[in-house]
Design a protein around this motif. Structure first.
Motif, short mmCIF file in Angstrom:
data_model
loop_
_atom_site.label_atom_id
_atom_site.label_comp_id
_atom_site.label_asym_id
_atom_site.label_seq_id
_atom_site.Cartn_x
_atom_site.Cartn_y
_atom_site.Cartn_z
N LEU A 100 0.83 -1.20 0.00
CA LEU A 100 0.00 0.00 0.00
C LEU A 100 0.87 1.25 0.00
CD1 LEU A 100 -2.76 1.40 0.21
CD2 LEU A 100 -2.60 1.14 2.69
N ALA A 101 1.92 1.25 0.81
CA ALA A 101 2.83 2.40 0.88
C ALA A 101 3.50 2.65 -0.46
CB ALA A 101 3.87 2.18 1.98
N ILE A 102 3.96 1.59 -1.11
CA ILE A 102 4.64 1.73 -2.41
C ILE A 102 3.65 2.18 -3.47
CG2 ILE A 102 5.78 0.44 -4.26
CD1 ILE A 102 7.09 -1.26 -2.00
N ASN A 103 2.44 1.64 -3.45
CA ASN A 103 1.43 2.05 -4.44
C ASN A 103 1.03 3.51 -4.26
OD1 ASN A 103 1.38 -0.46 -5.67
ND2 ASN A 103 -0.26 -1.22 -4.38
N SER A 104 1.10 4.00 -3.03
CA SER A 104 0.75 5.40 -2.75
C SER A 104 1.89 6.34 -3.11
CB SER A 104 0.39 5.56 -1.28
OG SER A 104 -0.74 4.79 -0.97
N ASP A 105 3.12 5.87 -2.97
CA ASP A 105 4.29 6.71 -3.27
C ASP A 105 5.45 5.80 -3.65
OD1 ASP A 105 6.38 8.51 -3.47
OD2 ASP A 105 6.31 9.14 -1.37
N ARG A 106 5.64 5.60 -4.94
CA ARG A 106 6.66 4.67 -5.46
C ARG A 106 8.08 5.10 -5.11
NH1 ARG A 106 6.87 -0.60 -6.86
NH2 ARG A 106 8.93 -0.87 -7.66
N TYR A 107 8.26 6.35 -4.70
CA TYR A 107 9.60 6.87 -4.42
C TYR A 107 9.90 6.94 -2.93
CZ TYR A 107 9.09 7.97 -9.30
OH TYR A 107 8.87 7.86 -10.65
N ASN A 108 9.13 6.27 -2.11
CA ASN A 108 9.31 6.26 -0.66
C ASN A 108 10.36 5.20 -0.30
OD1 ASN A 108 9.07 5.75 2.10
ND2 ASN A 108 6.86 6.04 2.14
N PRO A 109 11.59 5.64 0.05
CA PRO A 109 12.64 4.65 0.33
C PRO A 109 12.35 3.76 1.53
CG PRO A 109 13.42 6.87 0.80
CD PRO A 109 12.06 7.00 0.18
N ALA A 110 11.67 4.30 2.53
CA ALA A 110 11.34 3.48 3.71
C ALA A 110 10.33 2.40 3.34
CB ALA A 110 10.80 4.36 4.83
#
Length: 129
Positions: free
Chosen positions: A42-52
């Motif tokens: 879900l986090a990646i789908n919301s922001d693909r550039y989130n390194p965490a």
């Protein structure tokens, strides 16, 4: 904490990604890998550039034994933030598990330049030698 973070899931993509990243990490710490994986996705789908978020996804894949795929997520996290120390450390661990010792050592030495007094990093470097 979980309930509070879940309230942020319905917000805009950056807030949703941050909340899902934190939820993923909390579930990972609680050894609830299925939930950790769901929230990392879900986090990646919301922001693909989130390194965490990418690092968390790598952690869940690593925990399931797919070290090559985990390394891919850690490398992507580092493309978005070259100083993401958790991704650097975990990439070294993934290469160590893959028995790619020279590559693992390279990543731990890069991390050592950032965190020169880290006992964990020094231990990994020593174990490589």
């Amino acid at each position: 904490a979980l309930e509070t973070l879940k309230m942020f899931e319905k917000k805009d993509s950056r807030v949703k990604s941050a909340a899902a990243t934190n939820l993923s990490f909390l579930y990972y710490l609680g050894n609830e890998l299925a939930q950790a994986t769901n929230y990392a996705d879900l986090a990646i789908n919301s922001d693909r550039y989130n390194p965490a978020a990418l690092t968390n996804k790598g952690n869940t894949v690593f925990a399931n034994g797919d070290y090559e795929k985990a390394a891919e997520f850690y490398r992507e996290a580092l493309r978005n933030d070259s100083l993401c120390t958790e991704a650097l450390y975990n990439l070294g661990l993934a290469y160590k598990k893959l028995n790619r010792i020279d590559e693992a050592l390279d990543w731990f030495l890069k991390l050592h330049a950032i965190l020169p007094n880290s006992a964990q990093v020094l231990y990994q470097i020593a174990s490589m030698y």
